[in-house]
Write an enzyme that holds these catalytic residues in place. Sequence first.
Site, PDB file in Angstrom:
ATOM      1  N   HIS A  26      28.241  58.133   3.958  1.00 29.40           N
ATOM      2  CA  HIS A  26      27.311  58.095   5.093  1.00 29.40           C
ATOM      3  C   HIS A  26      27.303  59.426   5.849  1.00 29.40           C
ATOM      4  CE1 HIS A  26      25.030  56.029   8.310  1.00 29.40           C
ATOM      5  NE2 HIS A  26      25.678  56.869   9.104  1.00 29.40           N
ATOM      6  N   GLU A  27      28.487  59.879   6.211  1.00 31.73           N
ATOM      7  CA  GLU A  27      28.572  61.105   7.008  1.00 31.73           C
ATOM      8  C   GLU A  27      28.191  62.343   6.191  1.00 31.73           C
ATOM      9  OE1 GLU A  27      28.830  60.987  10.118  1.00 31.73           O
ATOM     10  OE2 GLU A  27      29.339  58.856  10.208  1.00 31.73           O
TER      11      GLU A  27
ATOM     12  N   HIS B 166      24.507  62.910   6.507  1.00 34.85           N
ATOM     13  CA  HIS B 166      24.186  63.667   7.725  1.00 34.85           C
ATOM     14  C   HIS B 166      24.542  65.147   7.542  1.00 34.85           C
ATOM     15  CE1 HIS B 166      23.232  60.125   9.982  1.00 34.85           C
ATOM     16  NE2 HIS B 166      24.462  59.638  10.006  1.00 34.85           N
TER      17      HIS B 166
END
Length: 377
Positions: free
Chosen positions: A25-26, A29
């Site tokens: 997920h990170e 980003h």
Amino acid sequence: MEWLVNTLYYVVPFVVLLGVLVFVHEFGHFIVARLCGVQVEAFSIGFGKTLWSKKDKKGTEWKVSAVPLGGYCQFLGDADASSSTTDEKAEELTDEQKKVAFPYQNPFKKLAIVLAGPGANYLFAILVFTAVFYFVGKIAFPPIVGEVFKDGAAEAAGIIPNDRILSINGHKITYFDDIRKEVELITDGKAVVELLRNGEKMTLSFPLKEIEVQEYNGQKSKRPMLGVKSVSTIEVEQLNLSLSGAFYEALKETWDVTEATLRGVGQMITGQRGSEDLGGIVRIAEMSGDITKQSGFLDFLVFMCLLSINLGLINLFPIPVLDGGHVVIYLVEIFTHKEINTKVKDTLFKLGFSLIIALMVFATWNDMVRLFHRWFA
């Protein structure tokens, strides 16, 4: 000694599972932020005290923190890891620094960076599903009863967990989803179920019970249902799919999981499903441990994909603090050509944070009640 075994079965898989999904997920980003020219100050797996850290050539501090219940990707100019507030010292940044600081980017770049986290979770699930379908085979949930709903037709008929349903009204049941399809075709409200229990075949004949459900169009209706839930264990069917075929099946599987999750959330909101089904971190740890003990690596991998899809989807909910809340704000700014007042955003994020904390507390309570019944019932 037993506590050590349970730690290996429940804690270790949970930490690995959450660590992988948080990283995915990170990293979504992170990679889009880099592509958009935004300076990433820190990339952390976990919260709290730093256990290990290393700075790369572009100034990003990569670290592992003590509390493995999430993670964050913090950008230059942010006051916190969620990018919900701007650092008070951001105005002191030089013109060159402002060019790579998150608060000073246009809303299109901010939107792309925010969407990249949930997008990475979905991409991860699709790629892993594709690999599994191509190299191993198509996964499916077998028609084995994992849970019997209270006061349902199955409970009244004497169906119990681990029963394998072989046929309904003479029609063969291959997958768990076949149960729903066959029950929907019953016109007289009566079911004749052949099942396998401890190696012995049994036949039960009983009336179905109507349960209120919400249709795709939002309308409510009552439908006769069996009242059973599937097990988490999967079975593999050899289909010899091509790579494109495996990719198509992966997309279909990802959509089915998304649709089922949205339907379940909708049923909770409208009161058609009990809020006791809402689970949190403890439930994830319990399920990952059960799968590790009872099944193999493939089941764990599939569970990771299902959780990745749910993580991506939940983060898209329009709740301030979550990625979806940021998406709404940036879309408003794009269409109005105005930045939303800082005080308004701060208020929204505080409300969103309070809601998330309340949901986490409620989910943890549900998890503990469930564990209590599991251990002492």
